[in-house]
Design a protein around this motif. Structure first.
Motif, PDB file in Angstrom:
ATOM      1  N   TYR A  35      -8.770  -6.535  -3.985  1.00  0.00           N
ATOM      2  CA  TYR A  35      -9.180  -5.144  -3.781  1.00  0.00           C
ATOM      3  C   TYR A  35     -10.424  -4.843  -3.403  1.00  0.00           C
ATOM      4  CZ  TYR A  35      -9.970  -0.058  -1.835  1.00  0.00           C
ATOM      5  OH  TYR A  35     -10.164   0.788  -0.729  1.00  0.00           O
TER       6      TYR A  35
ATOM      7  N   LYS B   5       1.533   2.513  -6.673  1.00  0.00           N
ATOM      8  CA  LYS B   5       0.902   2.556  -7.383  1.00  0.00           C
ATOM      9  C   LYS B   5       1.560   2.320  -8.989  1.00  0.00           C
ATOM     10  CE  LYS B   5      -3.333   4.995  -5.845  1.00  0.00           C
ATOM     11  NZ  LYS B   5      -4.368   6.281  -5.937  1.00  0.00           N
TER      12      LYS B   5
ATOM     13  N   GLY C  21       0.616   0.552  -1.129  1.00  0.00           N
ATOM     14  CA  GLY C  21       0.341   1.619  -2.027  1.00  0.00           C
ATOM     15  C   GLY C  21       1.260   2.851  -3.132  1.00  0.00           C
TER      16      GLY C  21
ATOM     17  N   GLN D  46      -0.241  -2.814  -4.526  1.00  0.00           N
ATOM     18  CA  GLN D  46      -1.023  -2.618  -4.181  1.00  0.00           C
ATOM     19  C   GLN D  46      -1.477  -2.014  -2.245  1.00  0.00           C
ATOM     20  OE1 GLN D  46      -4.399  -4.656  -5.396  1.00  0.00           O
ATOM     21  NE2 GLN D  46      -4.447  -3.823  -7.840  1.00  0.00           N
TER      22      GLN D  46
END
Length: 344
Positions: free
Chosen positions: A95, A23, A21, A18
């Protein structure tokens, strides 16, 4: 949760993906978590029972069966099964922690920084709640006259200031006043509640490494209260002896997310500290003791063969098999986790 060890490697890999980046790679790792959780959820249940709908799965488990241990179950997410909900949290909560919680902590004054805390209390978001800072008055219980917050803590202004700062931090984590943090909380922190956020203080309790990294937490003066401690509170008669209730209204609903409820709970922790200062117990230790006290009382008053006794024993951990404990605390788990974190 008992599933912690099985999910830790793919969880760490997923979070790293994550942050990079990646995904699709992150999704792969979190899908692995979902498969682990689903397997634990249905393990040991006859296929016929699953097919007929007689059983869906095991939520509260032990060892290699089930998802949670005791009250550590987190909120159920509407429209999701237990494994799906837990997978969602493990994927999204990091996150929220990185992009909302950490910035909030970075902006928060240390509990010993009286000047910064006093300045913060004058900000628009807090000035209406605490117009006189530690001198602000609140009603300690239904029908009582309002008293200064500082008087709930023996007139110790430094202690009261820290409690107020910690209680406001707890409230901000759950209900951010900042629009950006609130958006992240609602989108990525779905399902986070008082019991979950309380764990931040528990983790930092007398732990030098974490308290150095997160000096904003002060477990000596504060631990978020929650329903698990109320049985111990009642057994110790703290509400009557302190003259402090969780709400100012008789029979009023307790909103654990609010700062004033946590300040009132803090007054109970302070009373316990004052009762035996030589113990030098932090509020986190006292809160945990109150939770276990009720379970111990249930064990003492119940038949060892009864479900009530067995449930209390499981919650305390008195019936943990030594082999299970050894498996949980094996050092190789930590070594594996560190290797994943260090890997580029």
């Amino acid at each position: 949760p008992w599933c912690f060890l099985e999910t830790l490697p793919p969880f760490l890999k997923g979070v790293k993906a994550q942050q990079a980046g990646a995904k699709s790679l992150a999704k792969k790792h979190f899908d692995d978590i979902g498969r682990v959780l689903q397997a634990r959820y249905v393990r040991g249940i006859p296929a016929a029972d699953l097919k007929s709908g007689k059983r869906k799965g095991t939520v509260q488990g032990y060892g290699d069966v089930g998802l949670y241990s005791g009250e550590h179950q987190t909120a159920i997410l509407p429209g999701m099964t237990h494994p799906q909900g837990l997978r969602w949290k493990l994927e999204h909560w990091p996150y929220w922690l990185e992009h909302a919680v950490v910035p909030l902590l970075d902006s928060w004054p240390k509990p010993t920084d009286a000047a910064r805390i006093d300045t913060m209390l004058k900000e628009k978001r807090f000035a209406k709640l605490l117009p006189q800072g530690t001198e602000t008055k609140i009603v300690p219980h239904a029908g009582a006259r309002a008293v200064r917050i500082v008087d709930l803590f023996g007139g110790n202004a430094a202690y009261a200031r820290s409690v107020i700062s910690q209680a406001l931090l707890f409230q901000e984590l759950l209900k951010p006043s900042d629009k950006g943090q609130r958006r992240l909380r609602n989108k990525y922190g779905w399902g986070v509640g008082p019991f979950t956020v309380r764990g931040l203080w528990m983790e930092c309790s007398k732990f030098p490494t974490l308290t150095k990294s997160f000096p904003q937490f002060d477990t000596a003066t504060f631990c978020p209260g929650f329903v698990g401690a109320l049985g111990g509170i009642q057994a110790c008669n703290l509400e009557a002896s302190t003259g402090v209730s969780l709400t100012a209204l008789k029979g009023g609903n307790v909103n654990w997310s609010k700062w004033d409820v946590q300040v009132r709970f803090g007054a109970w922790m302070y009373a316990l500290q004052v009762a035996k200062p030589s113990a030098r117990m932090h509020c986190t230790e006292l809160e945990a003791t109150l939770c276990f006290f009720l379970r111990y009382a249930r064990m003492r008053s119940s038949d060892p063969k009864s479900q009530q006794y067995q449930a209390a024993a499981r919650a305390i951990g008195a019936n943990l098999d030594s082999r299970v404990v050894a498996a949980l605390y094996g050092k190789h788990h930590i070594a594996e986790a560190k290797a994943i974190i260090a890997r580029a």
